[in-house]
Write a protein that holds these residues in place. Sequence first.
Motif, PDB file in Angstrom:
ATOM      1  N   PHE A 176      33.760  43.500  31.212  1.00 10.40           N
ATOM      2  CA  PHE A 176      34.032  44.687  30.403  1.00 10.40           C
ATOM      3  C   PHE A 176      35.529  44.887  30.207  1.00 10.40           C
ATOM      4  CE2 PHE A 176      29.651  45.635  31.563  1.00 10.40           C
ATOM      5  CZ  PHE A 176      29.157  46.092  30.350  1.00 10.40           C
ATOM      6  N   GLY A 177      36.334  44.405  31.149  1.00 12.11           N
ATOM      7  CA  GLY A 177      37.779  44.407  30.933  1.00 12.11           C
ATOM      8  C   GLY A 177      38.162  43.542  29.749  1.00 12.11           C
ATOM      9  N   ALA A 178      37.525  42.369  29.640  1.00  7.75           N
ATOM     10  CA  ALA A 178      37.780  41.492  28.492  1.00  7.75           C
ATOM     11  C   ALA A 178      37.301  42.135  27.187  1.00  7.75           C
ATOM     12  CB  ALA A 178      37.096  40.148  28.704  1.00  7.75           C
ATOM     13  N   ALA A 196      24.208  42.221  27.741  1.00 12.43           N
ATOM     14  CA  ALA A 196      25.632  42.032  27.427  1.00 12.43           C
ATOM     15  C   ALA A 196      25.808  41.514  26.004  1.00 12.43           C
ATOM     16  CB  ALA A 196      26.266  41.065  28.429  1.00 12.43           C
ATOM     17  N   GLY A 197      24.941  40.576  25.609  1.00  8.26           N
ATOM     18  CA  GLY A 197      25.024  40.043  24.251  1.00  8.26           C
ATOM     19  C   GLY A 197      24.746  41.103  23.204  1.00  8.26           C
ATOM     20  N   GLY A 255      15.077  46.364  33.600  1.00  7.92           N
ATOM     21  CA  GLY A 255      14.546  45.020  33.665  1.00  7.92           C
ATOM     22  C   GLY A 255      14.986  44.078  32.561  1.00  7.92           C
ATOM     23  N   ILE A 256      15.929  44.496  31.748  1.00  8.45           N
ATOM     24  CA  ILE A 256      16.437  43.628  30.688  1.00  8.45           C
ATOM     25  C   ILE A 256      17.380  42.600  31.295  1.00  8.45           C
ATOM     26  CG2 ILE A 256      17.772  43.558  28.537  1.00  8.45           C
ATOM     27  CD1 ILE A 256      16.809  46.380  27.961  1.00  8.45           C
ATOM     28  N   ALA A 316      35.411  54.408  25.621  1.00  9.04           N
ATOM     29  CA  ALA A 316      34.272  53.895  24.858  1.00  9.04           C
ATOM     30  C   ALA A 316      33.571  52.769  25.614  1.00  9.04           C
ATOM     31  CB  ALA A 316      34.741  53.410  23.494  1.00  9.04           C
ATOM     32  N   VAL A 317      34.348  51.873  26.198  1.00 10.71           N
ATOM     33  CA  VAL A 317      33.741  50.757  26.927  1.00 10.71           C
ATOM     34  C   VAL A 317      33.053  51.254  28.194  1.00 10.71           C
ATOM     35  CG1 VAL A 317      34.225  48.581  28.126  1.00 10.71           C
ATOM     36  CG2 VAL A 317      35.331  49.082  25.941  1.00 10.71           C
ATOM     37  N   GLU A 318      33.531  52.348  28.772  1.00 10.02           N
ATOM     38  CA  GLU A 318      32.814  52.949  29.903  1.00 10.02           C
ATOM     39  C   GLU A 318      31.387  53.311  29.499  1.00 10.02           C
ATOM     40  OE1 GLU A 318      35.697  55.205  33.057  1.00 10.02           O
ATOM     41  OE2 GLU A 318      35.167  56.274  31.227  1.00 10.02           O
ATOM     42  N   VAL A 319      31.234  53.815  28.281  1.00 11.31           N
ATOM     43  CA  VAL A 319      29.897  54.147  27.788  1.00 11.31           C
ATOM     44  C   VAL A 319      29.068  52.874  27.651  1.00 11.31           C
ATOM     45  CG1 VAL A 319      28.599  55.158  25.875  1.00 11.31           C
ATOM     46  CG2 VAL A 319      30.763  56.195  26.609  1.00 11.31           C
ATOM     47  N   PHE A 320      29.678  51.797  27.113  1.00 10.07           N
ATOM     48  CA  PHE A 320      28.963  50.520  27.032  1.00 10.07           C
ATOM     49  C   PHE A 320      28.530  50.061  28.420  1.00 10.07           C
ATOM     50  CE2 PHE A 320      31.702  49.527  23.111  1.00 10.07           C
ATOM     51  CZ  PHE A 320      30.754  50.086  22.273  1.00 10.07           C
ATOM     52  N   GLN A 321      29.404  50.210  29.387  1.00  6.50           N
ATOM     53  CA  GLN A 321      29.087  49.771  30.746  1.00  6.50           C
ATOM     54  C   GLN A 321      27.932  50.585  31.325  1.00  6.50           C
ATOM     55  OE1 GLN A 321      32.224  50.319  33.656  1.00  6.50           O
ATOM     56  NE2 GLN A 321      31.740  48.358  34.602  1.00  6.50           N
TER      57      GLN A 321
END
Length: 680
Positions: free
Chosen positions: A231-233, A508-509, A501-502, A486-491
């Motif tokens: 997520f840093g990347a 990630a993709g 279970g995904i 924003a990326v925190e929300v993605f995480q």
Amino acid sequence: MQIVSGACVFVVAVILLAYVPGKLLLIALKRALTPLEDVTLACVLGLVVSGLVYWSMTFAHQGRFYLVWPLTAAGVYVWLHSSKRKSLLSNSASLEPLSQESATPSRDRSALVLAGVLALGIIALAFLPLYYTNFTWQPDRTMRVYPVSDVLFHIAIANELTHTVPPQAPLFAGHPLSYHYGMDLAVAMFARATGLNTRDLTVRFVPTLFVGLSMLSVFCFSRNWLRSGYFGALVVFLVFFGADFSFIPGLLLGEKGDWSLRYFSAPAVVTLFYINPILPGLGVLFAGLFCLDCYMRERSRAWLFLAALLFVALIEVKMLIAMQLMCSLALAAVVYLIIFSKADLFKIAGCTALGAIPLVCWVLLKNRSGAQIVTKFEPWLYVSHAMQTLGLGNWLSGPLAFVVVALPIYLVGCLGLRVIGVPAILTAIFRPRPGGAVRFLLGIFVVIGVVIALTCSFTPAGWTFRYNPISSTFLVQSEYVAWIFAVEVFQTFYQWAIRRGIYPALAAGGITAAAAGLTLPATVQHFVVWRDPDHFFGAGKPFGRELLTYDLQTLAAMDFLQMDAHPGDVVLPAGNLIAPVLAFTKCRVPVGYFSFGLVARSEYTRRETAEKKFWNDWRLGKVEDGLLQDANVRYVVVNKQTEGIPATIPASLSKVFENSEFAVFKVDPQRLSETVPKTL
């Protein structure tokens, strides 16, 4: 082959001027990091330290001895590694693993993702005409040039810094430079140490270094913040390539120009990949935030010193980032001292303020004696412009509709996908936690930038511009930091998907694809537009007509000036000769690019008028010496086909160079007052 050999020399110079001094500072402060953090922070700190040494030596007129500095630093570094002093390295304090992922580096392949993002940055530089293909030699020994004003502006400042510190304004001779020049100081420093010319350094080598270091700085801070290398990347990718929602009206309305510039006036990607000190400023900012985060966890004086050092250095790298950061830091420090009785941020703010006082005072003095940049309360200029461009100006002109509809449309449009992080930003500000000081600081940073951009304008006194790039810069700076939230929300969504279970790779993709699909269209369109030979940028000519070829005659005239003129001599060039004069010589010009932002309007207007009068009189066969005396001109360069040569030339001017296209006259200042002409 010259570029290849120059690149090899530059790599060695980066090691000696950036990494080695910075590593010695980390050793002295007993700081040890992970390998990637060590290289990144050492290089950023090393550039700051080496730049300070270069400035001091050049100020003392000892710049010719600057090569002693990297050789001495390298000698000390080798001595430490080859003697019993090696214990200094092993006794350095180490950071504990920040997450389970960093504790098991063998499973962490985020470095490969980061390498891919770094490669994209290099490809972007190669794709844009401003960089790698600019100032390139052709097989017939001519040179292919894309003389964008920003490129020439920074080359001229770098040339000035190779011989004069503090620098004079090379684009308005006779006045001190009232502009932050940290980026250009690095170019001058490398030029002095390596012998490479400032053109190659400005458009090729140094931008590559800045892109790499800035990406690494963003990654190191984001990885610590999110406890995840992947997520840093993603943060790095979005900061450098994530644009806004301008592609929606762009596609619907069939807009051919640059969408971000056209609709929202906040081109985050454009700014990073345009010759602009915001690129290295971003790297210094995130390196300083990294040190600040380490200080808040360890309470070490070493991290306190490093964070303050980088925040102060930011003033000369990118003043606007420093202003936004220091306002945010001061407010956050006061809030946490009052509410939680915690003085950690207050210590950082105090140390930064003490170090910043000399620089800030110098900036204020230069502004007062120079362009006199003033701040005006002019709210909603960008919002009104966006509504007019979108065709909604007549519908949303009322106060209620403007606030309730127009403003949200603008904010959502220019923030783009970053808007999903707004709840986290507001929570960080209005529900601060005792241990969330850095989060509160970043939230304030984002909000302050948006508020300043939407309510204030910054212009030289007496000037009015339809598009105010200074105000939009604050918004752009907020957009870079907003990606963290924003990326925190993605995480959070990723963790939720895993619990359901995904497969991790599928989750990630999907997140990456969604982020790319909503942020890349405007970015891709920007790069495509810049390669279109028929596109316009600002009020200039189409890109295809901006591409020039400097023929052998032009290059010969510039070679003569480079050899005959002393650094700092003033050259009065005719027509479009100002670009090659600034690019190929270390000379100054009476009036050049962005001069209106360097001096008072009355001074600029007076000299601009004098220059126009000089050339009008010249074409009529008369030579007036008013401008020559006022600007202390030493050379006059003319195009014989366009300006011609008067039948009679004053005794104060002597022809010192001529070819089929150009003539160069040298001015004798002691004879300027003589009126006896001589016939050629």
